[in-house]
Design an enzyme around this catalytic site. Structure first.
Site, PDB file in Angstrom:
ATOM      1  N   CYS A 372     -11.427   2.713  -0.611  1.00  0.00           N
ATOM      2  CA  CYS A 372     -12.199   1.653   0.040  1.00  0.00           C
ATOM      3  C   CYS A 372     -13.038   2.248   1.177  1.00  0.00           C
ATOM      4  CB  CYS A 372     -11.277   0.541   0.515  1.00  0.00           C
ATOM      5  SG  CYS A 372     -12.156  -0.988   0.951  1.00  0.00           S
ATOM      6  N   HIS A 465      -8.836  -0.779  -4.910  1.00  0.00           N
ATOM      7  CA  HIS A 465      -7.546  -0.447  -4.302  1.00  0.00           C
ATOM      8  C   HIS A 465      -6.489  -0.205  -5.388  1.00  0.00           C
ATOM      9  CE1 HIS A 465      -8.129  -1.141   0.050  1.00  0.00           C
ATOM     10  NE2 HIS A 465      -9.083  -1.964  -0.346  1.00  0.00           N
ATOM     11  N   GLU A 467      -3.654   0.983  -4.948  1.00  0.00           N
ATOM     12  CA  GLU A 467      -2.316   0.847  -4.359  1.00  0.00           C
ATOM     13  C   GLU A 467      -1.880  -0.600  -4.154  1.00  0.00           C
ATOM     14  OE1 GLU A 467      -4.859   0.400  -0.655  1.00  0.00           O
ATOM     15  OE2 GLU A 467      -5.020   1.120  -2.718  1.00  0.00           O
TER      16      GLU A 467
END
Length: 492
Positions: A372, A465, A467
């Site tokens: 990001c 993202h 994660e």
């Protein structure tokens, strides 16, 4: 009867003339994207991004002027015409010939519609300094123990670094017999050499015009600080470098301001020197660089990585402390470095605090992944304006599944092993990379750049993202693949 007929014949002509003479309104473009007011560009061929105008007839195009003089009449004057809108939000134009380094540029733009109607000029300015982001600042943040103000409420907002977008603020009461002031208690005598100040981005409301900083060791007897008296200030961000002083208390005295009351969002004090080198965990670990204003990682990167059964621990270091020197002095090298997300607008941040991150991207041989904002940091390393606001926010992590835009893999790479093409993944951002830097290549895209990779170094970036743990995240393996590849590299 003839007079009536003649009048009727003239009506269409008069009506046509009225239409021709009718004023056509076109709003000015908004030059608040990147570069915005007084930011520092670090590439001689910056990307100029701004928000479109509204109104006019038919298709709008834009004229852009750049110059080193505010009247746009110097030998350095540059004009670009017929620039088309990128989309329903933005216009962008990459400067074609290298600009003059170490100088302020004035930048204006106007819209022109298909009938030749023009908007008024919109104006901004920026600095060009290609050395600005090269080296770690060799400063550390000084901690403030308490803030008191002469008037107004919420003084703690001045040191609220947990407010990532710096939305909260202190505003003095409207003008009265008492000149506004604020006193900052550092808790103990401290050496200070830099003061960073952020005011309201709206220049008509709260900008400080004339102000001075004072120092004191006892909180009672104050004296003016050399180099910290500012007159005729015309910006909302101030970086004040001073001859190092030893003080416990710092007082800001405001003598003149714009609008009804002074308005300040954040103040940071710096002391000379390098931060302490942290002790890394034993065994294999990932160094997490917290890119939030407060040094946090935005998402739960640490517990997620440690839950992947890869035998990896984590060490988090704030972006304003990390540097190439610190990295080289760690007791044991990390397996990889991950640059985290950040949910603040960059014009509201002291960007020189990221210089240590830029150092590492340029010079480290440790595998790096930017997620990001970390992805945008890869672009910022080679030019501050190479990432910019999209004019809207992608919040797919918070939206219904059908609203998510698929990500298309453009080039096969081991980082995408086990990921279908196209795939969907959560996103939480309002900025995006707009220029793929030299020596990088584009790996994946949607309606904007989603992933880039360095051509010769182990550096990857992802705008999405991997994660974030949501059921539809088909990009999880991106991070897992990166970590597995980094572990393999360490074996070799």
């Amino acid at each position: 009867m003839k007079k009536i007929c003649l009048s009727l014949l003239l009506l269409p002509i008069l009506f046509s003339c009225a239409k021709i003479n009718k004023k056509v309104d076109i709003t000015r473009p908004k030059l608040t994207n990147n570069p915005s007011w007084d930011v520092v560009c670090t590439n001689k061929k910056p990307l100029l991004s701004f928000y479109i105008s509204r109104g006019g007839i038919g298709k709008r195009t834009y004229i852009v002027h750049l110059d080193t003089e505010p009247h746009f009449n110097s030998p350095n004057f540059i004009e670009y015409k017929d620039i088309e809108e990128l989309d329903e939000f933005l216009v962008q134009k990459r400067v074609e010939k290298p600009l003059v380094d170490n100088i302020r540029y004035y930048f204006r733009a106007r819209a022109v519609d298909s009938k030749g109607n023009e908007s008024k000029w919109a104006h901004t300015r920026f600095y060009l300094d290609t050395s600005y982001n090269k080296n770690f600042m060799n400063l550390t943040r000084a901690k403030v123990q308490n803030v008191t103000v002469s008037t107004g409420e919420n003084p703690k907002n001045l040191i609220d670094y947990d407010d990532p977008g710096q939305v909260s603020f202190w505003q003095a009461a409207p003008p009265g017999p008492i000149k506004p002031s604020a006193i900052f208690d550092l808790g103990k005598p401290t050496t200070i050499s830099r003061i960073w100040m952020l005011a309201n981005i709206n220049r008509d409301n709260g900008w400080l015009v004339d102000f001075v900083w004072e120092k004191s060791l006892d909180g009672k007897n104050f004296e003016e600080i050399i180099d910290a008296k500012i007159l005729n200030n015309d910006t909302f961000r101030n970086v004040i470098d001073i001859t190092p002083i030893n003080t416990q208390y710092l007082r800001l005295k405001i003598n003149h301001f714009r609008g009804v009351a002074p308005h300040l969002n954040c103040i940071i004090f710096y002391t000379p020197g390098k931060p302490k080198v942290p002790t890394p965990p034993r065994g294999k670990y990932v160094l997490l660089v917290g890119d939030q204003m407060n040094g946090g990682t935005f998402t739960q990167l640490a517990p997620y990585i440690e839950s992947l059964y890869l035998g990896l621990k984590t060490l988090r270091v704030p972006h304003y402390e990390i540097s190439l020197d610190m990295l080289n002095r760690l007791q044991n090298r990390p397996v990889a470095i991950i640059l985290s997300g950040n949910n603040a607008g960059y014009p509201h941040l002291p960007m020189y605090e990221y210089n240590g991150v830029f150092e590492i991207i340029r010079n480290s041989d440790i595998p790096i992944l930017g997620i990001c904002a970390g992805h945008q940091m890869l672009a910022f390393t080679y030019g501050y304006s190479f990432a910019r606001s999209m004019g809207w926010e992608a919040l797919t992590a918070l939206e219904a599944l059908q609203q998510i835009e698929p990500i298309r893999i453009l080039k096969e790479d081991p980082i995408f092993k086990g990921i279908k093409n196209p795939f969907i993944a959560p996103e939480i951002h309002g900025w995006a990379v707009a220029v793929v830097p030299k020596d990088f290549e584009l790996l994946a895209t949607s309606s904007y750049i989603q992933s880039i990779k360095h051509k010769t170094k182990f550096i990857y970036g992802s705008q999405f993202h991997p994660e974030v743990e949501v059921s539809y995240n088909e990009g999880k393996k991106f991070l897992i693949n990166f970590l597995k590849m980094a572990l393999e590299t360490q074996k070799n």
